[in-house]
Design an enzyme around this catalytic site. Structure first.
Site, PDB file in Angstrom:
ATOM      1  N   ASP A 199     -35.298  97.915  76.569  1.00  0.00           N
ATOM      2  CA  ASP A 199     -35.263  99.222  77.234  1.00  0.00           C
ATOM      3  C   ASP A 199     -33.799  99.599  77.448  1.00  0.00           C
ATOM      4  OD1 ASP A 199     -36.008 101.549  78.792  1.00  0.00           O
ATOM      5  OD2 ASP A 199     -37.870 100.527  79.292  1.00  0.00           O
ATOM      6  N   GLY A 225     -31.088  98.926  74.514  1.00  0.00           N
ATOM      7  CA  GLY A 225     -30.862  99.730  73.318  1.00  0.00           C
ATOM      8  C   GLY A 225     -31.682 101.003  73.329  1.00  0.00           C
ATOM      9  N   PHE A 227     -34.649 103.029  71.404  1.00  0.00           N
ATOM     10  CA  PHE A 227     -35.749 102.792  70.472  1.00  0.00           C
ATOM     11  C   PHE A 227     -35.829 103.828  69.363  1.00  0.00           C
ATOM     12  CE2 PHE A 227     -38.771 104.561  73.981  1.00  0.00           C
ATOM     13  CZ  PHE A 227     -38.384 105.876  73.713  1.00  0.00           C
ATOM     14  N   ARG A 242     -47.779 103.198  77.097  1.00  0.00           N
ATOM     15  CA  ARG A 242     -47.615 104.534  77.663  1.00  0.00           C
ATOM     16  C   ARG A 242     -46.253 105.136  77.314  1.00  0.00           C
ATOM     17  NH1 ARG A 242     -48.503 103.706  83.777  1.00  0.00           N
ATOM     18  NH2 ARG A 242     -47.068 102.038  83.254  1.00  0.00           N
ATOM     19  N   HIS A 245     -47.189 108.874  74.361  1.00  0.00           N
ATOM     20  CA  HIS A 245     -47.699 110.118  74.936  1.00  0.00           C
ATOM     21  C   HIS A 245     -46.590 110.995  75.514  1.00  0.00           C
ATOM     22  CE1 HIS A 245     -48.309 108.928  79.464  1.00  0.00           C
ATOM     23  NE2 HIS A 245     -47.178 108.464  78.985  1.00  0.00           N
TER      24      HIS A 245
END
Length: 337
Positions: A199, A225, A227, A242, A245
């Site tokens: 994250d 980092g 994504f 989650r 979305h």
């Protein structure tokens, strides 16, 4: 035409739904549930402790009884119901931070829903001048509430290892895994598993992340980092809980594409999301959260099983199974081709 009183009552309750939102927000922000954790108390005692007038506190408590957050006994005072227990800030399943966030920043964003519907600009951006994820790094208090909300709203975490049996010695990479609540549940299920929490730097370095992952020693590591740029290599299983979305289809493909590049053929990808039900099916939480994504994220949306299957296929994954968790959340089990 004569107005049907049942329909009128229903519409009034719908139109005044914000009364409920703000009442439980006030209760959470004031810490009323924490003050009732030790047992029943009367309104005068609570008001004195809160340095507030008795009359307004009594009005709030009375409404909370109607909402099944509290019960009232003239002999003892106000007590917590099971719903009210969730407003405590000191329990593992606390929804206190969620209630405060939904009654403050998210509440303000929903106030601009009509603008979001007509312009496509999220209500959050309209109110705060920037997107949610641009806003959070500059507002630490809101960021902490958001992280706690993501953890507190995830009662399904413990069900993921039961819904998917991870083979022994598996290395699990939780992409955008927040403060590590889900990864901790996975690692707790089998002492042979190893985990990587991936994250943003401020998230993986947080005290909450340290608390969640410290018990697992060198079985858990953190990597910071973006994504959209890359995902950690070497995982046997990748998790997206989650996350998808919150983005439009193009950004979802970018995220899935980076995981496809990092994963070996045959690696597992687990996607945790609410699924929009087929037309005519029973109502679910997904429809409301779908609109929430518009109000708060702008480009985010809930999707059907078929939509996720197509997104996964577009980036080289095959959807093998879908398993229900709780609160209308599902575990989508996919395989890297």
């Amino acid at each position: 035409m004569t107005t049907d009183s049942t329909s009128a009552r229903t519409l009034i309750e719908l139109a005044t739904g914000y009364w409920r939102t703000q009442a439980i927000h006030a209760a959470a922000a004031l810490g009323i549930a924490d003050r009732l954790a030790g047992g029943p108390r009367n309104a005068a005692d609570l008001a004195a402790e809160l340095a507030l007038q008795v009359d307004p506190v009594t009005r709030l408590l009375r409404f909370l009884v109607d909402l099944d957050v509290l019960t009232y006994d003239p002999a003892g005072g106000y007590s917590l119901t099971p719903v009210g227990e969730l407003l405590r800030s000191d329990t593992a399943d606390s929804l206190n931070a969620l209630t405060v966030l939904y009654g403050s920043e998210f509440y303000a964003a929903w106030g601009e829903l009509l603008n979001a519907l007509t312009t496509g600009i999220s209500g959050f951006e309209k109110v705060f001048g920037r997107s949610l994820f641009d806003y959070l790094p500059a507002h630490s208090e809101t960021a902490s509430r958001y992280d706690a909300t993501m953890a507190g709203g995830a009662s399904f975490f413990a069900r993921v290892p039961a819904a998917h049996a991870f083979p022994a010695q598996t290395t699990v990479v939780d992409v955008a895994g927040g403060t590590g609540g889900l990864l901790a549940e996975i690692l707790r299920s089998d002492e042979s598993l190893r985990g990587v929490l991936y994250d943003a730097q401020h998230v993986v370095a947080s005290a909450a992340t340290e608390r969640n992952l410290q018990p697992f020693g060198n079985r858990a590591q953190t990597v910071s980092g973006d994504f959209f740029a890359q995902a950690p290599k070497g995982g046997d299983a990748y998790v997206l809980s989650r996350i998808l979305h919150g983005f439009d289809d193009a950004d979802c493909r970018r995220i899935l594409g980076r995981i496809h590049e990092a994963a070996r053929p045959g690696a597992t990808l687990l996607v945790v999301e609410r699924l929009l039900p087929p037309a005519g099916a029973a109502p679910s939480l997904a429809a409301g959260f779908d609109l929430h994504m518009l109000a708060v994220m702008g480009h985010g949306r809930e999707r059907s099983r078929e939509s996720y299957a197509q997104l996964l296929a577009d980036e080289g994954f095959a959807l093998d199974d879908v398993r229900p968790l709780e609160l209308d959340v599902h575990l989508l089990v996919a395989r890297r081709l």
